[in-house]
Scaffold this motif. Structure first.
Motif, short mmCIF file in Angstrom:
data_model
loop_
_atom_site.label_atom_id
_atom_site.label_comp_id
_atom_site.label_asym_id
_atom_site.label_seq_id
_atom_site.Cartn_x
_atom_site.Cartn_y
_atom_site.Cartn_z
N MET A 187 -21.73 15.16 -0.11
CA MET A 187 -20.58 14.28 0.03
C MET A 187 -20.19 14.20 1.50
N THR A 188 -19.62 13.08 1.86
CA THR A 188 -19.21 12.83 3.24
C THR A 188 -17.70 13.04 3.36
N ARG A 189 -17.27 13.56 4.51
CA ARG A 189 -15.84 13.72 4.79
C ARG A 189 -15.34 12.46 5.49
N TYR A 190 -14.25 11.89 4.94
CA TYR A 190 -13.63 10.69 5.48
C TYR A 190 -12.21 11.02 5.92
N TYR A 191 -11.78 10.36 6.98
CA TYR A 191 -10.44 10.57 7.55
C TYR A 191 -9.66 9.27 7.42
N PHE A 192 -8.41 9.39 7.01
CA PHE A 192 -7.55 8.24 6.73
C PHE A 192 -6.38 8.25 7.72
N ASP A 193 -6.54 7.54 8.84
CA ASP A 193 -5.51 7.49 9.88
C ASP A 193 -4.49 6.40 9.54
N LEU A 194 -3.22 6.69 9.79
CA LEU A 194 -2.14 5.74 9.51
C LEU A 194 -1.71 5.06 10.80
N ARG A 195 -1.70 3.73 10.80
CA ARG A 195 -1.28 2.98 11.99
C ARG A 195 -0.12 2.06 11.61
N ASP A 196 0.92 2.08 12.46
CA ASP A 196 2.01 1.11 12.31
C ASP A 196 2.48 0.73 13.71
N ASP A 197 3.62 0.04 13.79
CA ASP A 197 4.10 -0.42 15.09
C ASP A 197 4.54 0.73 16.00
N LYS A 198 4.66 1.92 15.47
CA LYS A 198 5.06 3.08 16.27
C LYS A 198 3.86 3.84 16.83
N GLY A 199 2.65 3.52 16.34
CA GLY A 199 1.46 4.19 16.84
C GLY A 199 0.54 4.59 15.70
N ILE A 200 -0.23 5.65 15.93
CA ILE A 200 -1.21 6.09 14.95
C ILE A 200 -1.03 7.58 14.68
N ALA A 201 -1.14 7.94 13.40
CA ALA A 201 -1.10 9.34 12.99
C ALA A 201 -2.50 9.68 12.49
N LEU A 202 -3.17 10.55 13.22
CA LEU A 202 -4.55 10.91 12.87
C LEU A 202 -4.59 11.90 11.72
N ASP A 203 -5.51 11.66 10.82
CA ASP A 203 -5.79 12.56 9.71
C ASP A 203 -6.74 13.64 10.24
N GLU A 204 -6.27 14.85 10.34
CA GLU A 204 -7.08 15.94 10.90
C GLU A 204 -7.92 16.65 9.84
N GLU A 205 -7.54 16.51 8.55
CA GLU A 205 -8.23 17.24 7.49
C GLU A 205 -9.31 16.41 6.80
N GLY A 206 -8.98 15.19 6.45
CA GLY A 206 -9.93 14.33 5.76
C GLY A 206 -10.14 14.74 4.31
N LEU A 207 -10.95 13.95 3.62
CA LEU A 207 -11.30 14.21 2.21
C LEU A 207 -12.80 14.02 2.03
N GLU A 208 -13.39 14.84 1.23
CA GLU A 208 -14.80 14.64 0.88
C GLU A 208 -14.87 13.71 -0.32
N LEU A 209 -15.56 12.59 -0.13
CA LEU A 209 -15.67 11.57 -1.18
C LEU A 209 -17.12 11.17 -1.38
N SER A 210 -17.40 10.62 -2.54
CA SER A 210 -18.78 10.34 -2.95
C SER A 210 -19.39 9.10 -2.33
N GLY A 211 -18.58 8.14 -1.87
CA GLY A 211 -19.16 6.93 -1.30
C GLY A 211 -18.14 5.83 -1.10
N PRO A 212 -18.63 4.63 -0.77
CA PRO A 212 -17.75 3.51 -0.41
C PRO A 212 -16.68 3.15 -1.44
#
Length: 89
Positions: A1-26
């Protein structure tokens, strides 16, 4: 499984996902991104005032090789009671 990171972006900037999640695919990535943007949008709408300002936000998904997907959401809250009523309504 691949680890994916879900960063949040809004008008204030970006919050990086440092942990991520292991998911099976697209499809699993798309489902998680949809869930994340829905949670993010709910929180933003609850904290927004009735100003009518348009807000844009996004979930930017990346893996170890770089960006792979972006899910965007735009919303605007309008207080219809404070707007002048047109005649005949």
């Amino acid at each position: 499984m691949t680890r994916y990171y879900f960063d949040l972006r809004d008008d204030k900037g970006i919050a990086l996902d440092e942990e991520g999640l292991e998911l099976s695919g697209p499809r699993a990535v798309q489902a998680e991104a949809a869930k994340s943007v829905a949670d993010f949008a709910r929180d933003a709408m609850l904290s927004a005032g009735l100003t009518g300002d348009r807000q844009e936000m996004a979930i930017e998904v990346r893996d170890a090789s770089g960006p792979i997907m972006q899910v965007r959401f735009n919303f605007q809250i309008e207080d219809l009671r404070s707007q002048p009523q047109s005649r005949g309504h």
